[in-house]
Design an enzyme around this catalytic site. Structure first.
Site, short mmCIF file in Angstrom:
data_model
loop_
_atom_site.label_atom_id
_atom_site.label_comp_id
_atom_site.label_asym_id
_atom_site.label_seq_id
_atom_site.Cartn_x
_atom_site.Cartn_y
_atom_site.Cartn_z
CB ILE A 216 5.87 66.49 0.93
CG1 ILE A 216 4.32 66.11 -0.20
CG2 ILE A 216 4.36 65.58 1.68
CD1 ILE A 216 3.91 65.51 -1.31
CB CYS A 217 2.90 70.19 1.58
SG CYS A 217 3.03 71.91 0.96
CG HIS A 218 3.76 74.59 4.39
ND1 HIS A 218 2.80 74.29 3.63
CD2 HIS A 218 3.99 75.72 4.81
CE1 HIS A 218 2.43 75.14 2.47
NE2 HIS A 218 2.89 76.52 3.83
#
Length: 179
Positions: free
Chosen positions: A106-108
């Site tokens: 998730i995300c970065h």
């Protein structure tokens, strides 16, 4: 029963992206283990502010993907940026893909996937600032709450940000259960 590795750097993990999937694994009857590049404690963050500390269960050098049914890569800017500079962490991630085990990021967190060279030919999402990096690494980037990609030998679940956690956790648990 599933045993899921959560790989994080010694500091910089976005705390809610660690704790919410962790709770989801536990609620699904699974075992969650915290893996890092160093022993001791990892420092969680709530964006730029220090959050809680979490005890490390194993290091990337003391365990292997063979001991787990799946992998979760939480985000935070500093977390995957550190992980992608540690050869043992990159190898740990790559091993899940090579052994066909599911991975959720998730995300970065896809920065670590890029370094492991496992996104080529895959469709995924992430924090929007990673889209050029992912495209340059051979991935197709889409702006969606959650993407489940089965194009490789292992299923890859990705989401963009903390607001996507409910969908991310559900897709990850469904994927881990069906693996």
């Amino acid at each position: 029963m599933m045993t899921i590795a959560f790989l994080v750097a010694p500091e910089g993990v976005e705390q809610i992206e660690l704790t919410e999937p962790w709770k989801a694994v536990k609620q699904a009857g699974g075992t969650a283990l915290l893996v890092s590049t160093e022993q001791g404690q990892v420092q969680g963050f709530n964006h730029l502010d220090k959050g809680d500390q979490f005890a490390v269960d194993a290091t990337v050098e003391s365990t292997s993907s063979a001991e787990f049914d799946g992998l979760v890569l939480p985000g935070g800017v500093a977390n995957p940026d550190h992980l992608r500079t540690v050869p043992g962490a990159v190898r740990f991630v790559r091993d899940f893909f090579e052994s066909g085990k599911p991975v959720a990021a998730i995300c970065h967190a896809p920065w670590t996937l890029i370094e492991a060279d496992v996104v080529r030919g895959r469709t995924l999402t992430s924090w929007p600032s990673l889209q050029t990096d992912l495209r340059n690494a051979g991935a197709t980037w889409v702006d969606q709450e959650v993407v489940v990609c089965t194009a490789g030998q292992s299923t890859l679940v990705t989401s963009r940000k903390p607001d996507d956690l409910k969908a991310f956790c559900q897709a990850a648990i469904d994927t881990f259960r069906s693996a």
